[in-house]
Design an enzyme around this catalytic site. Structure first.
Site, short mmCIF file in Angstrom:
data_model
loop_
_atom_site.label_atom_id
_atom_site.label_comp_id
_atom_site.label_asym_id
_atom_site.label_seq_id
_atom_site.Cartn_x
_atom_site.Cartn_y
_atom_site.Cartn_z
N THR A 181 -18.82 -24.51 -19.47
CA THR A 181 -18.81 -25.36 -20.65
C THR A 181 -19.41 -24.59 -21.82
OG1 THR A 181 -19.38 -27.58 -21.45
CG2 THR A 181 -21.02 -26.47 -20.08
N ASN A 182 -19.73 -25.25 -22.91
CA ASN A 182 -20.33 -24.58 -24.06
C ASN A 182 -21.32 -25.52 -24.74
OD1 ASN A 182 -18.94 -26.07 -26.33
ND2 ASN A 182 -17.16 -25.32 -25.21
#
Ligand code: C5P
Length: 224
Positions: free
Chosen positions: A29-30
């Protein structure tokens, strides 16, 4: 902001990160918080628009009057957005969509000790596959909504953002000015269209994301 600038308009907005699963407990994810996209959804609803917000995994309350669809992966976001897009006047892609995902999602948790064998020292390799570009796909529809993209660049901001605008075939791109904006409550934006550039806030400096979102909605209302 005049309360009903977007009365009768339907806006589709993506926000937040995506989560690309590796196995049942892990993923890629980020750091997108979703704050800018949620602020835009709120400002659009305040302006009288009918707003659909497709959100990746974030910890934010749904703005009043906004219809929210929660998704995890880029593919799920694509599947939620594409059928909806032709029924909207504008599409604002504020999500930080993962460009790649693990090619394969393992059904069971990857273990360091598997069937008695200790796999320490033999780190697995994760093969990646490309995700669909949601914004480019919407922009390529036969009768696309007015498409707005975001660009987070670490250098040559205006130049790279304009190249991205052309590559994706969209009328407007918004570049995040200044240092990393992830998770912050304030930001500064550079709007780039075929005619040129405009900064928000107009006076320079930074502003909270809700103020920026309201200014952006006022600008957008003139384009629709
Ligand atoms: O190509 P890049 O990821 O930098 O483009 C950013 C813009 O494209 C953002 O508006 C983002 O929401 C959108 N995007 C998308 N689907 C992707 C990648 C980016 O909609 N797979």
């Amino acid at each position: 902001l005049a309360p009903k600038l977007l009365r009768g308009k339907k806006l589709l907005i993506t926000a937040g990160p995506t989560f690309e699963p590796i196995d049942p407990v892990r993923g890629i994810t980020n750091h997108s918080s979703g704050k800018m996209g949620f602020a835009i959804a709120r400002a659009a609803a305040e302006a009288g628009a009918d707003v659909t917000l497709v959100a990746g995994p974030v910890h934010l309350a749904t703005p009043r009057g906004v219809q929210r669809i929660d998704v995890q992966s880029a593919q799920q976001m694509y599947d939620a957005v594409l059928p909806q897009a032709p029924h909207h006047h504008a599409f604002i892609a504020a999500a930080a969509v993962a460009d790649w995902r693990p090619a394969q999602t393992h059904e069971h948790k990857l273990k360091k000790v598997e069937g008695g064998a200790n796999l320490a020292g033999t780190a697995p390799t994760i093969a990646m596959a490309e995700n669909p570009d949601i914004l480019a796909a919407v922009a390529n529809l036969p009768r696309p909504p007015y498409c707005v993209g975001f660009a987070a660049e670490s250098e040559k901001l205006a130049e790279y953002a304009e190249a991205k605008r052309r590559r994706k075939g969209i009328p407007l791109i918004i570049a995040n000015l200044g240092p990393a904006t992830f998770g912050r409550d304030d930001n500064a934006l550079l709007l780039i269209d075929e005619h040129g550039q405009r900064e928000l806030p107009e006076a320079g400096g930074r502003a909270d994301k809700l103020s920026l979102a309201r200014a952006l909605i006022a600008d957008l209302s003139k384009r629709l």
